[in-house]
Enzyme design. Structure first.
Site, short mmCIF file in Angstrom:
data_model
loop_
_atom_site.label_atom_id
_atom_site.label_comp_id
_atom_site.label_asym_id
_atom_site.label_seq_id
_atom_site.Cartn_x
_atom_site.Cartn_y
_atom_site.Cartn_z
N LYS A 4 42.04 18.85 -67.42
CA LYS A 4 43.05 18.41 -66.45
C LYS A 4 44.27 19.32 -66.51
O LYS A 4 44.77 19.80 -65.50
CB LYS A 4 43.43 16.97 -66.78
CG LYS A 4 44.57 16.42 -65.96
CD LYS A 4 44.79 14.97 -66.32
CE LYS A 4 46.12 14.48 -65.85
NZ LYS A 4 46.36 13.07 -66.15
N GLU A 44 41.02 23.72 -77.48
CA GLU A 44 39.57 23.68 -77.75
C GLU A 44 38.78 24.18 -76.53
O GLU A 44 37.86 24.99 -76.64
CB GLU A 44 39.12 22.24 -78.07
CG GLU A 44 39.61 21.70 -79.39
CD GLU A 44 40.95 20.99 -79.29
OE1 GLU A 44 41.73 21.29 -78.35
OE2 GLU A 44 41.22 20.16 -80.17
N GLY A 94 43.25 11.22 -68.40
CA GLY A 94 42.01 11.82 -68.90
C GLY A 94 40.97 10.77 -69.28
O GLY A 94 39.80 10.86 -68.90
N ARG A 95 41.40 9.75 -70.01
CA ARG A 95 40.43 8.75 -70.51
C ARG A 95 39.96 7.80 -69.42
O ARG A 95 39.07 6.98 -69.65
CB ARG A 95 41.04 7.99 -71.69
CG ARG A 95 42.41 7.38 -71.41
CD ARG A 95 43.11 7.00 -72.70
NE ARG A 95 44.46 6.51 -72.50
CZ ARG A 95 45.55 7.27 -72.49
NH1 ARG A 95 45.42 8.59 -72.60
NH2 ARG A 95 46.74 6.74 -72.35
N GLU A 147 43.58 5.31 -77.45
CA GLU A 147 44.60 6.22 -76.91
C GLU A 147 45.50 5.46 -75.93
O GLU A 147 46.66 5.80 -75.74
CB GLU A 147 43.95 7.44 -76.23
CG GLU A 147 44.91 8.60 -76.06
CD GLU A 147 44.21 9.92 -75.70
OE1 GLU A 147 44.07 10.79 -76.56
OE2 GLU A 147 43.82 10.06 -74.53
N HIS A 176 20.63 -2.44 -89.34
CA HIS A 176 20.13 -1.92 -90.61
C HIS A 176 21.17 -1.04 -91.28
O HIS A 176 20.84 -0.23 -92.15
CB HIS A 176 18.83 -1.15 -90.37
CG HIS A 176 17.79 -2.02 -89.74
ND1 HIS A 176 16.92 -2.79 -90.47
CD2 HIS A 176 17.52 -2.29 -88.44
CE1 HIS A 176 16.14 -3.48 -89.65
NE2 HIS A 176 16.49 -3.19 -88.40
N LYS A 212 49.00 18.36 -82.62
CA LYS A 212 48.68 19.57 -81.83
C LYS A 212 49.69 20.67 -82.12
O LYS A 212 49.33 21.82 -82.33
CB LYS A 212 48.75 19.25 -80.33
CG LYS A 212 47.51 18.64 -79.75
CD LYS A 212 47.63 18.62 -78.21
CE LYS A 212 46.65 17.67 -77.59
NZ LYS A 212 46.83 17.48 -76.16
O1 F6P Z 1 44.69 15.29 -76.83
C1 F6P Z 1 44.59 14.22 -75.99
C2 F6P Z 1 44.26 14.60 -74.58
O2 F6P Z 1 45.44 14.92 -73.91
C3 F6P Z 1 43.52 13.49 -73.89
O3 F6P Z 1 44.34 12.51 -73.41
C4 F6P Z 1 42.74 14.22 -72.88
O4 F6P Z 1 41.69 13.45 -72.39
C5 F6P Z 1 42.29 15.42 -73.66
O5 F6P Z 1 43.40 15.73 -74.48
C6 F6P Z 1 41.86 16.62 -72.88
O6 F6P Z 1 42.85 17.07 -72.00
P1 F6P Z 1 42.55 18.10 -70.83
O7 F6P Z 1 41.62 17.45 -69.87
O8 F6P Z 1 43.88 18.40 -70.23
O9 F6P Z 1 41.93 19.32 -71.44
#
Ligand code: F6P
Length: 536
Positions: free
Chosen positions: A209, A215, A266-267, A353, A384, A499
């Protein structure tokens, strides 16, 4: 909308009194046939059986009062119509609307937030055309071959929901199509996914987003390098989902770009382009419309004031009863469906979150418990593993069971008079009863105290439509709770500090490895930690 402190509601005082003597499920008529029949609510093909909760009609009516007093339905409706609910009054904050429901409000002539739904429709039309081009061989690789795999590269909300939904619905994949996911910055995640993959017939869907997530950008670089190594043009193999105007919004780098908007967290983004591009590639456009339809049905039914008719609202209020009044710190979501293996992980992000917060919407410290710890695994596997603690541990864990009457593949066999699906469902119901009723025994090690609250959410089959509905049920359960606790369920300030520190530590690590390229031993790591700690 008037947000008020949770502890100030009259119903809270009443519920605190009722919680001194919660319903005893272990008595002779603690779980009568009438109770099982009465404590049931149905919507969009789902039944929620909640007679196995420690509630009485009095508790239910106090929970209804709490829902009314805290104005949950009005706030929910306002959310759908574009109220700016992602904010903390008087402080720097995201200050945004919360409109994930608009991404599936496409079936109404008069949607709640027309502009947001128009944008969602534009992106869906673009996606439909792109999927048609893939299907008809207009979008192909350099050799003119069709694409068979889409790898989604993203993390958090840009991974968990889409991945959970894909695994849930893999049984409905188009012939010859599949999806994979890369999230972790661990290089082995990329390596493992690329292993054995024909990348010449793969589209990589880079989803972020913000377009800035470390990452995802790192993994995009690894993927680009892998394509170049094979003599392939990354611009032909990469598509993007990002916010309009984000650093990733660059048409020269991607074969196609789809947008999601800042008013979708995002979530909560699985039903936006964040989820539906990969799902559409693997399952087809018609399947994603069914997912949206299922979610939209729940979005509508969740507007009912009566908690006895509104599944997500009732689940929210039962969760508050268990957490705030009976004092249970965690909640387990236990799907009796292997396909839902990653759904609890998605809910962990969505819930923790959203509601893992300690300040109110006015920036004050909260004086009550907010979000619980959420965890879970599919049954019967979990039986189990950790169910010992669920039945006899000192920590009482309320459970949300999820089950289906039919399987997805239609492949089943009667063994000793029953099918596997029957065994699966029987096990789920048995666990629900065992937790609630317990069992007396002369041997203390074989006693089951019972009174361990749980509900069973059940429908016919896990399909695109029911998956959409299930997703929306949990999304709204979470947001109703956040409204009631007077917290902002839509920001995530708590992930920032880690972060920022990781970026600084990375710089120190890079400098240290320049000085001593041969080793990053314990001494070196300790030095870096100390250096950073002293700077804080
Ligand atoms: O680190 C948390 C977060 O901001 C989440 O809320 C989000 O879903 C995720 O990182 C990924 O963010 P993006 O879609 O901007 O890469």
């Amino acid at each position: 909308m008037q947000f008020q402190d949770f502890s100030s509601f009259k119903a809270v005082a009443r519920l605190a009194l009722l919680a001194r003597e919660p319903h005893d499920l272990t008595t002779v008529d603690g779980l009568s046939a009438q109770r099982i029949r009465e404590f049931k609510v149905s919507a969009s093909g789902f039944d929620l059986l909640y007679g196995t909760q420690r509630i009485t009609p009095e508790v239910l009516s106090a929970l209804q009062d709490l829902a009314d007093e805290s104005g949950l339905i009005n706030t929910f409706k306002a959310m759908k119509q574009g109220a700016v609910l992602n904010r903390i009054e008087g402080y720097a904050c995201e200050n945004r609307q919360v409109l994930h429901t608009a991404s599936r409000d496409i079936f109404e002539e008069a949607p709640g937030s027309p502009d947001a739904t128009t944008k969602a429709k534009i992106e869906l039309t673009k996606l439909n055309a792109f999927l048609n081009d893939i299907g008809s061989g207009r979008v192909v690789n350099a050799k003119g071959q069709t694409f068979t795999t889409m790898v989604q590269v993203g993390i958090g909300g840009s991974d968990l929901g889409p991945r959970a939904l894909y695994l849930a619905l893999k049984a409905y994949s188009l012939p010859g199509r599949s999806a994979r996911f890369i999230a972790n910055v661990d290089p082995d995640d990329v390596a493992e996914v690329l292993l054995g993959l024909d990348i010449s017939r793969t589209l990589f869907n880079i989803v972020s987003k913000t377009g800035t997530t470390l990452e995802t950008l790192t993994n995009e670089s690894l993927v680009r390098a892998a394509l170049i190594k094979e003599g392939l043009d990354p611009a032909r193999h990469l598509v993007a989902v990002t916010g309009e105007g984000s650093p990733m919004d660059d048409a020269s780098r991607y074969r196609a770009t789809f947008y999601m908007y800042d008013y979708i967290g995002g979530r909560y983004s699985a039903t936006s382009m964040v989820g539906v591009v990969t799902l559409g590639f693997a399952l087809g456009y018609a399947a994603i419309i069914e997912i949206l339809r299922g979610a939209h049905e729940i979005d509508r039914s969740a507007e009912q004031r009566d908690i006895r008719k509104n599944i997500p609202l009732l689940m929210a209020m039962l969760g508050i009863w268990n957490h705030n009044f009976l004092g249970h710190a965690t909640i387990a979501v236990l799907p009796y469906s292997q396909a839902l293996a990653r759904f609890p992980a998605h809910l962990q992000q969505c819930d923790m979150e959203s509601n893992g917060k300690s300040v109110t919407r006015q920036g004050e410290s909260v004086g009550w418990q907010t979000g619980p710890v959420v965890w879970g695994e599919p049954g019967t596997n979990g039986q189990h593993a950790f169910y010992q603690l669920l039945h006899q541990g000192t920590e009482i864990v309320p459970v949300e069971f999820i089950g289906f009457r039919q399987n997805q593949y239609g492949l089943d066999l009667e063994v000793e008079g029953t099918s596997s699906q029957q065994k699966l469902v029987a096990n789920m119901l048995a666990q629900s009863l065992a937790l609630a009723l317990g069992k007396r025994d002369d041997n203390p090690a074989r006693c089951f105290s019972g009174n361990r609250p749980n509900s069973v959410l059940i429908t016919d089959q896990l399909s695109p439509r029911s998956m959409g509905a299930l997703l929306a049920i949990f999304e709204h359960r979470i947001t109703f709770q956040g409204f009631c606790w007077n917290i902002n369920s839509f920001d995530q300030e708590g992930v920032q500090l880690g972060k920022v520190l990781a970026t600084k530590l990375l710089q120190l690590l890079a400098t240290a490895s320049q000085d001593h390229p041969e080793k990053l031993d314990q001494e070196c790591l300790e030095k870096i930690l100390l250096q950073q700690a002293q700077m804080m």
